[in-house]
Design a protein around this motif. Structure first.
Motif, short mmCIF file in Angstrom:
data_model
loop_
_atom_site.label_atom_id
_atom_site.label_comp_id
_atom_site.label_asym_id
_atom_site.label_seq_id
_atom_site.Cartn_x
_atom_site.Cartn_y
_atom_site.Cartn_z
N LYS A 106 0.88 -1.18 0.00
CA LYS A 106 0.00 0.00 0.00
C LYS A 106 0.90 1.21 0.00
N SER A 107 0.53 2.23 -0.73
CA SER A 107 1.42 3.37 -0.89
C SER A 107 1.52 4.23 0.36
N SER A 108 0.43 4.28 1.13
CA SER A 108 0.41 5.17 2.29
C SER A 108 -0.45 4.55 3.39
N ALA A 109 0.19 4.16 4.50
CA ALA A 109 -0.54 3.49 5.58
C ALA A 109 -1.49 4.44 6.32
N GLN A 110 -2.63 3.90 6.72
CA GLN A 110 -3.58 4.64 7.54
C GLN A 110 -3.72 3.94 8.88
N LEU A 111 -4.14 4.70 9.89
CA LEU A 111 -4.32 4.12 11.23
C LEU A 111 -5.26 2.92 11.17
N SER A 112 -6.27 3.00 10.33
CA SER A 112 -7.27 1.94 10.23
C SER A 112 -6.74 0.67 9.57
N ASP A 113 -5.52 0.72 9.05
CA ASP A 113 -4.92 -0.48 8.45
C ASP A 113 -4.32 -1.40 9.51
N SER A 114 -4.24 -0.92 10.73
CA SER A 114 -3.72 -1.77 11.81
C SER A 114 -4.58 -3.00 11.94
N ALA A 115 -3.98 -4.17 11.76
CA ALA A 115 -4.73 -5.42 11.74
C ALA A 115 -3.74 -6.57 11.59
N LEU A 116 -4.30 -7.78 11.59
CA LEU A 116 -3.52 -8.99 11.34
C LEU A 116 -3.78 -9.40 9.90
#
Lengths: 110, 115
Positions: free
Chosen positions: A78-88
């Motif tokens: 992904k080009s730019s991580a977002q806080l909501s991408d936090s996951a397993l």
């Protein structure tokens, strides 16, 4: 036998930075399907994206992956991580049966 | 269309008890999977059914874990006797068919605590 390797157990990065989660696989089957599943906290895994075609980029919800049969890889980016991408995140192989990797925890910091 | 349902959502058992977890797959799906999920081991396959036939029983889990699929719309996982190390989340998943690249749909899971 078939196997899936996710080398990182935990990836921590700052919001806005690019994401790359590694996935390599082994199978004697020449036409496997590869999947990425995502599991957010207190939820169940759900499909993020999948691919069957060699060297074709697959995209969904801002993530993308390309199946490279020459290197047996299917890395998630992904080009730019977002806080909501936090996951397993689980990588999975479907040759004659489904095999999941051990999973990579992605922790995105503000 | 209803997704995969699992009951109960939470189960607390004493060591040595017998517990039964239940799963209803997505209607029309031919494949059903039972997994155990822990932080250390991740997803571990316990059993795999295709059209109600047991295809794989997860080797190491044979002795105390028994999954059954009595009909195409209902499956159970029995753990007998339970041990504290069985504390985990048990996930049921179904897919249209194992081959052909069909995704697995996961249920909400049963969180088992064995005291």
């Amino acid at each position: 036998g078939d196997s899936v390797t996710q080398t990182e157990g935990l990836v921590t990065l700052t919001e806005g930075l690019p994401v790359m989660l590694n996935c390599t696989y082994q199978t004697i089957y020449s036409n496997p399907f590869l999947f990425w599943y995502v599991q957010h906290l207190n939820e169940s895994p759900r499909l993020l994206l999948k691919s069957f075609t060699d060297n074709k980029r697959t995209e969904h919800q801002g993530f993308h992956a390309t199946l490279h049969k020459s290197s047996s890889s299917f890395h998630l980016q992904k080009s730019s991580a977002q806080l909501s991408d936090s996951a397993l995140y689980y990588c999975a192989l479907n040759a004659y049966k489904v095999i999941f990797g051990k999973g990579t925890h992605l922790h995105v910091l503000p | 269309d209803a997704g995969v349902t699992q009951t109960p959502r939470h189960e607390v058992a004493e060591k040595g008890q017998t517990i039964i977890l239940k799963c209803e797959p997505v209607s029309g799906h031919n494949d059903l999977f039972w997994y155990r999920q822990t932080k250390i081991q991740g997803l571990e396959l316990l059993s795999y059914f295709r059209s109600k036939s047991l295809m794989e029983d997860g080797g190491a889990f044979k002795d105390r874990f028994k999954a059954e699929m009595l009909n195409s719309s209902f499956s159970t996982l029995k753990i007998q006797p339970t041990e504290p190390k069985d504390s985990a989340v048990y996930l049921c998943a179904s897919s249209l068919e194992g081959g052909g690249g069909y995704e697995q749909y996961f249920g909400p899971g049963t969180r088992l605590t064995v005291l």
